[in-house]
Structures are given as structure tokens and as C-alpha cells.
Motif scaffolding. Structure first.
Motif, PDB file in Angstrom:
ATOM      1  N   PHE A 109       0.822  -1.203   0.000  1.00 52.25           N
ATOM      2  CA  PHE A 109       0.000   0.000   0.000  1.00 52.25           C
ATOM      3  C   PHE A 109       0.857   1.254   0.000  1.00 52.25           C
ATOM      4  CE2 PHE A 109      -2.388  -3.349   2.131  1.00 52.25           C
ATOM      5  CZ  PHE A 109      -3.589  -3.312   1.448  1.00 52.25           C
ATOM      6  N   GLY A 110       0.466   2.213  -0.821  1.00 58.61           N
ATOM      7  CA  GLY A 110       1.087   3.527  -0.792  1.00 58.61           C
ATOM      8  C   GLY A 110       0.503   4.338   0.352  1.00 58.61           C
ATOM      9  N   PHE A 111       1.089   5.503   0.597  1.00 63.73           N
ATOM     10  CA  PHE A 111       0.648   6.328   1.720  1.00 63.73           C
ATOM     11  C   PHE A 111      -0.832   6.687   1.619  1.00 63.73           C
ATOM     12  CE2 PHE A 111      -0.088  10.277   3.961  1.00 63.73           C
ATOM     13  CZ  PHE A 111       0.441   9.980   5.211  1.00 63.73           C
ATOM     14  N   GLU A 112      -1.274   7.125   0.473  1.00 61.75           N
ATOM     15  CA  GLU A 112      -2.679   7.534   0.313  1.00 61.75           C
ATOM     16  C   GLU A 112      -3.627   6.357   0.538  1.00 61.75           C
ATOM     17  OE1 GLU A 112      -3.903  10.612   0.077  1.00 61.75           O
ATOM     18  OE2 GLU A 112      -1.843  11.314   0.275  1.00 61.75           O
ATOM     19  N   GLU A 113      -3.225   5.179   0.105  1.00 61.00           N
ATOM     20  CA  GLU A 113      -4.052   3.989   0.350  1.00 61.00           C
ATOM     21  C   GLU A 113      -4.103   3.679   1.844  1.00 61.00           C
ATOM     22  OE1 GLU A 113      -3.303   1.381  -3.630  1.00 61.00           O
ATOM     23  OE2 GLU A 113      -1.583   1.772  -2.324  1.00 61.00           O
ATOM     24  N   CYS A 114      -2.969   3.814   2.504  1.00 59.08           N
ATOM     25  CA  CYS A 114      -2.935   3.600   3.960  1.00 59.08           C
ATOM     26  C   CYS A 114      -3.852   4.590   4.661  1.00 59.08           C
ATOM     27  CB  CYS A 114      -1.510   3.744   4.494  1.00 59.08           C
ATOM     28  SG  CYS A 114      -0.388   2.428   4.006  1.00 59.08           S
ATOM     29  N   LEU A 115      -3.844   5.812   4.195  1.00 61.43           N
ATOM     30  CA  LEU A 115      -4.686   6.844   4.796  1.00 61.43           C
ATOM     31  C   LEU A 115      -6.162   6.467   4.674  1.00 61.43           C
ATOM     32  CD1 LEU A 115      -4.571   9.549   6.234  1.00 61.43           C
ATOM     33  CD2 LEU A 115      -4.626  10.658   3.999  1.00 61.43           C
ATOM     34  N   ARG A 116      -6.549   5.904   3.544  1.00 54.71           N
ATOM     35  CA  ARG A 116      -7.938   5.478   3.365  1.00 54.71           C
ATOM     36  C   ARG A 116      -8.286   4.266   4.234  1.00 54.71           C
ATOM     37  NH1 ARG A 116      -6.725   7.064  -1.994  1.00 54.71           N
ATOM     38  NH2 ARG A 116      -6.253   4.933  -2.635  1.00 54.71           N
ATOM     39  N   LEU A 117      -7.282   3.505   4.645  1.00 57.57           N
ATOM     40  CA  LEU A 117      -7.518   2.337   5.504  1.00 57.57           C
ATOM     41  C   LEU A 117      -7.755   2.717   6.962  1.00 57.57           C
ATOM     42  CD1 LEU A 117      -4.798  -0.112   4.133  1.00 57.57           C
ATOM     43  CD2 LEU A 117      -7.266  -0.211   3.733  1.00 57.57           C
ATOM     44  N   THR A 118      -7.390   3.935   7.330  1.00 57.14           N
ATOM     45  CA  THR A 118      -7.546   4.361   8.723  1.00 57.14           C
ATOM     46  C   THR A 118      -8.963   4.833   9.000  1.00 57.14           C
ATOM     47  OG1 THR A 118      -6.962   6.682   8.369  1.00 57.14           O
ATOM     48  CG2 THR A 118      -5.127   5.143   8.769  1.00 57.14           C
ATOM     49  N   GLU A 119      -9.321   4.811  10.272  1.00 55.23           N
ATOM     50  CA  GLU A 119     -10.611   5.363  10.690  1.00 55.23           C
ATOM     51  C   GLU A 119     -10.536   6.875  10.814  1.00 55.23           C
ATOM     52  OE1 GLU A 119     -11.448   3.391  14.364  1.00 55.23           O
ATOM     53  OE2 GLU A 119     -11.917   1.493  13.392  1.00 55.23           O
ATOM     54  N   HIS A 120      -9.337   7.387  11.122  1.00 55.31           N
ATOM     55  CA  HIS A 120      -9.184   8.807  11.429  1.00 55.31           C
ATOM     56  C   HIS A 120      -8.921   9.676  10.202  1.00 55.31           C
ATOM     57  CE1 HIS A 120      -4.857   8.190  11.024  1.00 55.31           C
ATOM     58  NE2 HIS A 120      -4.978   7.157  11.868  1.00 55.31           N
TER      59      HIS A 120
ATOM     60  N   THR B  91      -6.192  11.066   9.095  1.00 57.84           N
ATOM     61  CA  THR B  91      -5.304  12.181   9.398  1.00 57.84           C
ATOM     62  C   THR B  91      -3.868  11.829   9.002  1.00 57.84           C
ATOM     63  OG1 THR B  91      -6.704  12.724  11.283  1.00 57.84           O
ATOM     64  CG2 THR B  91      -4.502  13.710  11.247  1.00 57.84           C
ATOM     65  N   SER B  92      -3.291  12.601   8.091  1.00 63.49           N
ATOM     66  CA  SER B  92      -1.953  12.309   7.574  1.00 63.49           C
ATOM     67  C   SER B  92      -0.879  12.274   8.659  1.00 63.49           C
ATOM     68  CB  SER B  92      -1.551  13.335   6.514  1.00 63.49           C
ATOM     69  OG  SER B  92      -2.382  13.225   5.390  1.00 63.49           O
ATOM     70  N   ALA B  93      -0.873  13.274   9.527  1.00 65.12           N
ATOM     71  CA  ALA B  93       0.156  13.333  10.572  1.00 65.12           C
ATOM     72  C   ALA B  93       0.073  12.129  11.505  1.00 65.12           C
ATOM     73  CB  ALA B  93       0.033  14.631  11.363  1.00 65.12           C
ATOM     74  N   ARG B  94      -1.132  11.763  11.869  1.00 65.24           N
ATOM     75  CA  ARG B  94      -1.313  10.600  12.749  1.00 65.24           C
ATOM     76  C   ARG B  94      -0.886   9.318  12.034  1.00 65.24           C
ATOM     77  NH1 ARG B  94      -6.894   8.742  15.800  1.00 65.24           N
ATOM     78  NH2 ARG B  94      -6.121   6.694  16.426  1.00 65.24           N
ATOM     79  N   LEU B  95      -1.226   9.198  10.758  1.00 66.06           N
ATOM     80  CA  LEU B  95      -0.821   8.019  10.000  1.00 66.06           C
ATOM     81  C   LEU B  95       0.697   7.925   9.932  1.00 66.06           C
ATOM     82  CD1 LEU B  95      -1.293   5.550   8.230  1.00 66.06           C
ATOM     83  CD2 LEU B  95      -1.515   7.107   6.282  1.00 66.06           C
ATOM     84  N   LEU B  96       1.380   9.029   9.716  1.00 65.66           N
ATOM     85  CA  LEU B  96       2.850   9.012   9.688  1.00 65.66           C
ATOM     86  C   LEU B  96       3.414   8.462  10.988  1.00 65.66           C
ATOM     87  CD1 LEU B  96       3.748  12.357   7.894  1.00 65.66           C
ATOM     88  CD2 LEU B  96       4.232  10.029   7.107  1.00 65.66           C
ATOM     89  N   ARG B  97       2.853   8.874  12.116  1.00 68.03           N
ATOM     90  CA  ARG B  97       3.315   8.359  13.418  1.00 68.03           C
ATOM     91  C   ARG B  97       3.060   6.855  13.528  1.00 68.03           C
ATOM     92  NH1 ARG B  97       0.925  13.255  15.044  1.00 68.03           N
ATOM     93  NH2 ARG B  97      -0.940  12.165  15.772  1.00 68.03           N
TER      94      ARG B  97
END
Length: 78
Positions: free
Chosen positions: A20-31, A33-39
Motif C-alpha cells: 500500500f502507498g501512503f494515500e491507500e494507507c490513509l484510506r484504511l484508517t478510521e481517522h 489524518t496524515s500526521a497521525r498516520l505518519l506516526r
């Protein structure tokens, strides 16, 4: 491990052949939020749960079964 990182690892474990790329990971989250996903991604990379394959993330094979076990209902025996 934070709740968000754990949930993300469990999601990766459901489809271990995927990267998964970053944007795909972001869509997998409930939140969402880019900054939170990076952490969360950093947390998983440092723990060696995820690894980078180019610019995409994949779950380490050793973590697949452990993450899947956390998804099973208690008492299922499988």
C-alpha cells in the motif's frame, strides 16, 4: 503499540500479498489524518511489523499470523 498502529497492522494482515502507498494507507484508517498516520507507520516500521518496498508498505511475514489472531473472536479456537 498504539491502537491505530495495531489496527493498521491487522488490516495489512488481512491481505498480506498487497503493498500500500501512503494515500491507500490513509484510506484504511478510521481517522483519515496524515500526521497521525505518519506516526503509526513509523511505529510499525520501527517495530519491524511493516517494511518499505520502494514507496509502498507491506507487512512482514512473521507478523501476519499474530495480527490475524488478534482479529479472531475469543473462544473460536482457530
Amino acid at each position: 503499540m498504539s491502537d491505530g498502529a495495531r489496527k493498521l497492522a491487522q488490516t495489512f494482515a488481512l491481505c498480506p500479498e498487497q503493498r500500500f502507498g501512503f494515500e491507500e494507507c490513509l484510506r484504511l484508517t478510521e481517522h483519515g489524518t496524515s500526521a497521525r498516520l505518519l506516526r503509526e507507520l513509523d511505529e510499525l516500521l520501527i517495530a519491524d511489523v511493516l517494511r518499505l518496498a520502494g514507496e509502498r508498505y507491506e507487512i512482514g511475514r512473521a507478523w501476519i499470523e499474530m495480527a490475524r489472531k488478534r482479529l479472531r473472536p475469543r473462544g473460536s479456537g482457530r
